[in-house]
Design a protein around this motif. Structure first.
Motif, mmCIF file in Angstrom:
data_model
loop_
_atom_site.group_PDB
_atom_site.id
_atom_site.type_symbol
_atom_site.label_atom_id
_atom_site.label_comp_id
_atom_site.label_asym_id
_atom_site.label_seq_id
_atom_site.Cartn_x
_atom_site.Cartn_y
_atom_site.Cartn_z
ATOM 1 N N ILE A 81 39.399 44.097 42.223
ATOM 2 C CA ILE A 81 38.573 43.484 41.181
ATOM 3 C C ILE A 81 38.017 44.532 40.223
ATOM 4 O O ILE A 81 38.025 44.340 38.990
ATOM 5 C CB ILE A 81 37.440 42.653 41.813
ATOM 6 C CG1 ILE A 81 38.027 41.400 42.489
ATOM 7 C CG2 ILE A 81 36.399 42.256 40.768
ATOM 8 C CD1 ILE A 81 37.025 40.570 43.275
ATOM 9 N N ASP A 82 37.554 45.663 40.759
ATOM 10 C CA ASP A 82 37.024 46.717 39.886
ATOM 11 C C ASP A 82 38.100 47.246 38.939
ATOM 12 O O ASP A 82 37.822 47.514 37.755
ATOM 13 C CB ASP A 82 36.462 47.867 40.722
ATOM 14 C CG ASP A 82 35.172 47.493 41.439
ATOM 15 O OD1 ASP A 82 34.578 46.452 41.080
ATOM 16 O OD2 ASP A 82 34.767 48.234 42.356
ATOM 17 N N ILE A 135 38.737 36.054 37.821
ATOM 18 C CA ILE A 135 38.339 37.161 36.949
ATOM 19 C C ILE A 135 39.501 37.575 36.055
ATOM 20 O O ILE A 135 39.327 37.801 34.846
ATOM 21 C CB ILE A 135 37.825 38.346 37.791
ATOM 22 C CG1 ILE A 135 36.454 37.994 38.396
ATOM 23 C CG2 ILE A 135 37.741 39.630 36.971
ATOM 24 C CD1 ILE A 135 35.945 38.996 39.405
ATOM 25 N N THR A 185 38.767 44.716 36.024
ATOM 26 C CA THR A 185 37.774 44.747 34.947
ATOM 27 C C THR A 185 37.861 46.032 34.122
ATOM 28 O O THR A 185 37.609 46.022 32.925
ATOM 29 C CB THR A 185 36.353 44.579 35.509
ATOM 30 O OG1 THR A 185 36.109 45.585 36.513
ATOM 31 C CG2 THR A 185 36.179 43.216 36.155
ATOM 32 N N SER A 186 38.266 47.136 34.764
ATOM 33 C CA SER A 186 38.350 48.418 34.059
ATOM 34 C C SER A 186 39.612 48.550 33.228
ATOM 35 O O SER A 186 39.573 49.081 32.104
ATOM 36 C CB SER A 186 38.289 49.579 35.061
ATOM 37 O OG SER A 186 37.056 49.617 35.742
ATOM 38 N N LEU A 240 39.637 37.506 31.948
ATOM 39 C CA LEU A 240 39.964 38.704 31.168
ATOM 40 C C LEU A 240 41.136 38.443 30.231
ATOM 41 O O LEU A 240 41.138 38.892 29.073
ATOM 42 C CB LEU A 240 40.298 39.861 32.105
ATOM 43 C CG LEU A 240 39.128 40.467 32.882
ATOM 44 C CD1 LEU A 240 39.634 41.354 34.017
ATOM 45 C CD2 LEU A 240 38.231 41.280 31.937
#
Length: 231
Positions: free
Chosen positions: A128-129, A30, A132-133, A34
């Motif tokens: 992971i959250d 991830i 992504t944020s 990104l």
């Protein structure tokens, strides 16, 4: 530290801390996506140009407070481990490099990044959250993982932000690494977590992390090229 050297440490950490290898691998993928999406990532060689022969690595232990008030760090590269960034900013210093799993105070990390700090953002299964944020908010990012490295997501060794920052300095050519605010005691510095307002008694998971960090720094002291100094 090469992957083959890091893997035995990693397997012990996964087992003792209850982490998921698959989630760590997922997080690395991830982060890679990104970085490619934003096209604002950097490679190892670009960050190596930032690191001088002497590097100060700042942990978030309680002793950091007095050290920043009393000592001069102008003769080396400043590398902040996550929450220590807030302490440096409070004392009028901007780190050259921030090593973070995005567990510190994001507004302070953003301020430092906007003022020129390079970001070394770490991916693991539990953030992971946050990846992504927050990754899209930053620029000049080098990605790292604790699982197998990918093409633009590196693994230089190390577990916590502090000892990973020391391994990074070693990898990027520092000859002397001065560790500041690495207390490993029963009190956790107030910059370690955004919710802390005062230095706090250590909790069990943090104690385990300290134990691994201390062991890894001992390995680096014995096997690395750089001279390690505890301030």
């Amino acid at each position: 530290m090469k992957w083959e050297e890091w893997k035995p440490f990693y397997m012990r950490i996964v087992e003792e801390m209850g982490y998921s290898i698959e989630e760590d691998r997922k997080a690395a993928q991830i982060l890679r996506a990104l970085l490619l999406e934003s096209d604002d990532y950097i490679l190892r060689d670009e960050l190596e140009a930032v690191v001088g022969e002497k590097a100060y690595v700042f942990g978030a232990g309680p002793s950091l407070e007095d050290a920043l008030k009393e000592l001069d760090f102008s003769d080396g590269t400043l590398i902040a481990a996550d929450g220590a960034t807030s302490a440096l900013l409070e004392n009028g210093l901007v780190p050259d490099i921030i090593v973070s799993d995005l567990d510190g105070r994001i507004p302070d990390l953003k301020i430092a990044n906007d003022r020129g700090a390079f970001m070394v953002i770490h991916a693991h299964g539990d953030n992971i959250d946050k990846l992504t944020s927050y990754v899209p908010l930053f620029s000049r990012i080098l990605g790292t993982t604790q699982a197998e490295p990918l093409d633009i997501v590196y693994n230089f060794g190390g577990f916590t932000d502090g000892d990973r920052a020391a391994f990074l300095a070693e990898e990027l050519g520092a000859k002397e690494i001065v560790l500041v605010g690495f207390d490993f005691g029963n009190v956790v510095g107030k910059w370690s977590k955004p919710g802390l307002r005062e230095h706090s008694p250590i909790w069990e998971s943090k104690r385990k992390k300290f134990e691994f960090a201390r062991e890894l720094l001992e390995w680096l002291e014995k096997n690395g090229r750089a001279r390690l100094v505890y301030l």
